[in-house]
Design a protein around this motif. Structure first.
Motif, PDB file in Angstrom:
ATOM      1  N   GLU A 137       7.455  86.013  15.934  1.00 41.14           N
ATOM      2  CA  GLU A 137       7.052  86.932  14.870  1.00 41.14           C
ATOM      3  C   GLU A 137       6.220  86.194  13.839  1.00 41.14           C
ATOM      4  N   ALA A 138       5.317  85.331  14.340  1.00 38.71           N
ATOM      5  CA  ALA A 138       4.485  84.527  13.449  1.00 38.71           C
ATOM      6  C   ALA A 138       3.054  84.483  13.942  1.00 38.71           C
ATOM      7  N   CYS A 139       2.139  84.353  12.990  1.00 42.48           N
ATOM      8  CA  CYS A 139       0.743  84.044  13.287  1.00 42.48           C
ATOM      9  C   CYS A 139       0.440  82.677  12.693  1.00 42.48           C
ATOM     10  N   ALA A 140      -0.391  81.907  13.377  1.00 42.52           N
ATOM     11  CA  ALA A 140      -0.756  80.579  12.886  1.00 42.52           C
ATOM     12  C   ALA A 140      -2.272  80.472  12.770  1.00 42.52           C
ATOM     13  N   ILE A 141      -2.724  80.105  11.594  1.00 39.17           N
ATOM     14  CA  ILE A 141      -4.148  79.921  11.336  1.00 39.17           C
ATOM     15  C   ILE A 141      -4.558  78.515  11.739  1.00 39.17           C
ATOM     16  N   ILE A 142      -5.658  78.430  12.470  1.00 32.64           N
ATOM     17  CA  ILE A 142      -6.265  77.134  12.760  1.00 32.64           C
ATOM     18  C   ILE A 142      -7.760  77.242  12.487  1.00 32.64           C
ATOM     19  N   GLY A 143      -8.302  76.303  11.728  1.00 36.83           N
ATOM     20  CA  GLY A 143      -9.724  76.315  11.420  1.00 36.83           C
ATOM     21  C   GLY A 143     -10.518  75.501  12.423  1.00 36.83           C
ATOM     22  N   PHE A 144     -11.743  75.930  12.683  1.00 31.95           N
ATOM     23  CA  PHE A 144     -12.645  75.219  13.594  1.00 31.95           C
ATOM     24  C   PHE A 144     -13.927  74.933  12.826  1.00 31.95           C
ATOM     25  N   GLU A 145     -13.987  73.749  12.239  1.00 37.00           N
ATOM     26  CA  GLU A 145     -15.123  73.353  11.414  1.00 37.00           C
ATOM     27  C   GLU A 145     -16.253  72.858  12.320  1.00 37.00           C
ATOM     28  N   GLN A 155      -7.982  96.766  14.553  1.00 30.01           N
ATOM     29  CA  GLN A 155      -6.651  97.380  14.510  1.00 30.01           C
ATOM     30  C   GLN A 155      -6.232  97.859  15.895  1.00 30.01           C
ATOM     31  N   LEU A 156      -7.143  98.492  16.609  1.00 27.53           N
ATOM     32  CA  LEU A 156      -6.849  99.021  17.939  1.00 27.53           C
ATOM     33  C   LEU A 156      -6.495  97.907  18.917  1.00 27.53           C
ATOM     34  N   VAL A 157      -7.345  96.875  18.973  1.00 25.94           N
ATOM     35  CA  VAL A 157      -7.173  95.831  19.991  1.00 25.94           C
ATOM     36  C   VAL A 157      -6.007  94.916  19.646  1.00 25.94           C
ATOM     37  N   ALA A 158      -5.919  94.477  18.394  1.00 28.84           N
ATOM     38  CA  ALA A 158      -4.877  93.518  18.029  1.00 28.84           C
ATOM     39  C   ALA A 158      -3.483  94.132  18.082  1.00 28.84           C
ATOM     40  N   HIS A 170      -2.394  96.026  20.393  1.00 29.69           N
ATOM     41  CA  HIS A 170      -1.953  96.193  21.776  1.00 29.69           C
ATOM     42  C   HIS A 170      -1.148  94.970  22.226  1.00 29.69           C
ATOM     43  N   PRO A 171      -0.025  95.164  22.884  1.00 26.61           N
ATOM     44  CA  PRO A 171       0.826  94.032  23.270  1.00 26.61           C
ATOM     45  C   PRO A 171       0.186  93.055  24.250  1.00 26.61           C
ATOM     46  N   LYS A 172      -0.893  93.442  24.927  1.00 27.24           N
ATOM     47  CA  LYS A 172      -1.555  92.514  25.838  1.00 27.24           C
ATOM     48  C   LYS A 172      -2.495  91.546  25.121  1.00 27.24           C
ATOM     49  N   THR A 173      -2.829  91.830  23.873  1.00 25.90           N
ATOM     50  CA  THR A 173      -3.748  90.969  23.129  1.00 25.90           C
ATOM     51  C   THR A 173      -2.977  89.801  22.548  1.00 25.90           C
ATOM     52  N   TYR A 207     -10.660  89.870   4.715  1.00 29.97           N
ATOM     53  CA  TYR A 207     -10.023  91.180   4.861  1.00 29.97           C
ATOM     54  C   TYR A 207      -9.895  91.579   6.330  1.00 29.97           C
ATOM     55  N   LEU A 208     -10.925  91.281   7.127  1.00 32.11           N
ATOM     56  CA  LEU A 208     -10.867  91.628   8.547  1.00 32.11           C
ATOM     57  C   LEU A 208      -9.846  90.765   9.285  1.00 32.11           C
ATOM     58  N   ALA A 209      -9.767  89.481   8.937  1.00 27.38           N
ATOM     59  CA  ALA A 209      -8.740  88.628   9.526  1.00 27.38           C
ATOM     60  C   ALA A 209      -7.348  89.135   9.155  1.00 27.38           C
ATOM     61  N   ASN A 210      -7.197  89.600   7.933  1.00 32.38           N
ATOM     62  CA  ASN A 210      -5.919  90.165   7.502  1.00 32.38           C
ATOM     63  C   ASN A 210      -5.543  91.383   8.332  1.00 32.38           C
ATOM     64  N   GLU A 211      -6.539  92.192   8.692  1.00 30.16           N
ATOM     65  CA  GLU A 211      -6.255  93.365   9.541  1.00 30.16           C
ATOM     66  C   GLU A 211      -5.712  92.935  10.896  1.00 30.16           C
ATOM     67  N   ALA A 212      -6.273  91.852  11.460  1.00 26.86           N
ATOM     68  CA  ALA A 212      -5.777  91.352  12.743  1.00 26.86           C
ATOM     69  C   ALA A 212      -4.338  90.855  12.603  1.00 26.86           C
ATOM     70  N   ILE A 213      -4.084  90.079  11.564  1.00 32.09           N
ATOM     71  CA  ILE A 213      -2.734  89.546  11.343  1.00 32.09           C
ATOM     72  C   ILE A 213      -1.737  90.691  11.164  1.00 32.09           C
ATOM     73  N   ALA A 214      -2.111  91.683  10.374  1.00 31.12           N
ATOM     74  CA  ALA A 214      -1.220  92.824  10.135  1.00 31.12           C
ATOM     75  C   ALA A 214      -0.952  93.585  11.424  1.00 31.12           C
ATOM     76  N   ALA A 215      -1.973  93.716  12.271  1.00 32.35           N
ATOM     77  CA  ALA A 215      -1.780  94.437  13.539  1.00 32.35           C
ATOM     78  C   ALA A 215      -0.876  93.650  14.481  1.00 32.35           C
ATOM     79  N   PHE A 216      -1.075  92.341  14.567  1.00 28.00           N
ATOM     80  CA  PHE A 216      -0.209  91.534  15.418  1.00 28.00           C
ATOM     81  C   PHE A 216       1.240  91.583  14.943  1.00 28.00           C
TER      82      PHE A 216
END
Length: 320
Positions: free
Chosen positions: A42-50, A273-276, A278-281, A305-314
């Motif tokens: 029940e966690a998301c982990a941020i990793i940056g790619f510089e 929101q739709l893709v993230a 889904h349990p297969k994503t 804000y868009l990254a937040n939408e992905a995190i919230a959906a996951f």
């Protein structure tokens, strides 16, 4: 090597120090080494790619390597809407040293694979869109070579250019499709005049599914929703990648290749929101945000804000 980030990047307004309903990201973020993470479903982990070596090879405008920390600075201010059992972790940044793009992509792949093995959702802050290849390597290594993988790219461009001379931010998906018979590719937001006819022909030869930007609008979103849902259902696993140049330049001027006819942010949000949800994503990356080219931090803020939408959906899959 993954470098820990400066905790000072995670800062913002504090409305209350104890009442979780008042908390923001900067109050709940857990900064730790990847090896310290126990299995966390029940966690998301941020990793940056510089990294922007792929953009440089593609003759694009530079500055995207600064995006991971810039995105942290904006998302840290947003409200955290989940209870204590939902976690957001920051494991730091992978940097491309010199022109060693391929090595950096491998390192990103190792990190993504390790996070997935811990049942933690990778949220990758790129970098140029070469981020997507490292992202893919990690997912493929985790799921194994025989599982079917659906790659959904929200993008104005196919990124199917030849890599015979060198790989870049425009070659990733041809690299994947040429060598991975169990991966398929769907692009939402293709610009009719943002890709050469050769690239359209190559997309057709490789069996790429795509939807034109001009066909994606609020009144017609149900058609894209149907197509994306069918694509997801046809695969064992899905990864989601967002190239920020798909956005209308009026909303997102800070990208390497701005699109005057790009998608409105609300539509991109709906796709995420739709893709993230889904349990297969299994994972998400956002790429091509360029703080060096931004105006009043508009693109960075939108990206956060868009990254937040992905995190919230996951995390919303696990509501209690």
């Amino acid at each position: 090597m993954i470098r820990k980030i400066n905790p000072a990047l995670w800062t913002g307004r504090t409305d209350h120090v104890e009442n979780r309903s008042s908390f923001r990201y900067h109050q709940v973020i857990e900064i730790m080494d990847i090896d310290e993470i126990a299995p966390a479903p029940e966690a998301c982990a941020i990793i940056g790619f510089e990294c922007e070596e792929g953009v440089q090879r593609n003759k694009g405008r530079l500055g995207a390597a600064q995006a991971p920390n810039a995105l942290r600075g904006e998302i840290s201010k947003l409200p955290w809407k989940f209870p204590a059992n939902k976690r957001i972790i920051d494991i730091g940044n992978i940097a491309c040293l010199g022109n060693e793009l391929e090595e950096a992509q491998q390192q990103l792949g190792f990190a993504v694979e390790k996070l997935l093995s811990k049942k933690t959702v990778p949220i990758i802050f790129g970098g140029g869109h070469e981020t997507a290849y490292g992202h893919y390597l990690g997912v493929r290594n985790y799921i194994g070579k025989d599982a079917s993988l659906g790659i959904i790219n929200i993008d104005a461009h196919f990124d199917l250019r030849s890599y015979e001379e060198q790989i870049s931010s425009g070659t990733m998906f041809k690299q994947i499709l040429d060598h991975d018979p169990n991966s398929r590719y769907f692009v939402a937001g293709i610009q009719r005049f943002g890709n050469t006819q050769e690239l359209f022909d190559r997309a057709d030869e490789l069996g790429v599914l795509y939807e034109y930007e001009e066909n994606i609008h609020h009144g017609n979103f149900v058609n894209l929703q149907t197509a994306l849902t069918a694509f997801i259902e046809d695969h064992d696993y899905v990864l989601l990648t967002l190239c920020s140049d798909v956005l209308n330049a009026a909303f997102a001027p800070g990208v390497s290749a701005p699109s005057p006819f790009g998608l409105e942010p609300s539509l991109v949000r709906s796709i995420i929101q739709l893709v993230a949800a889904h349990p297969k994503t299994v994972s998400f990356d956002i790429s091509e945000v360029n703080p060096m080219l931004d105006e009043n931090n508009r693109t960075v803020k939108l990206g956060a804000y868009l990254a937040n939408e992905a995190i919230a959906a996951f995390l919303g899959r696990y509501r209690t």
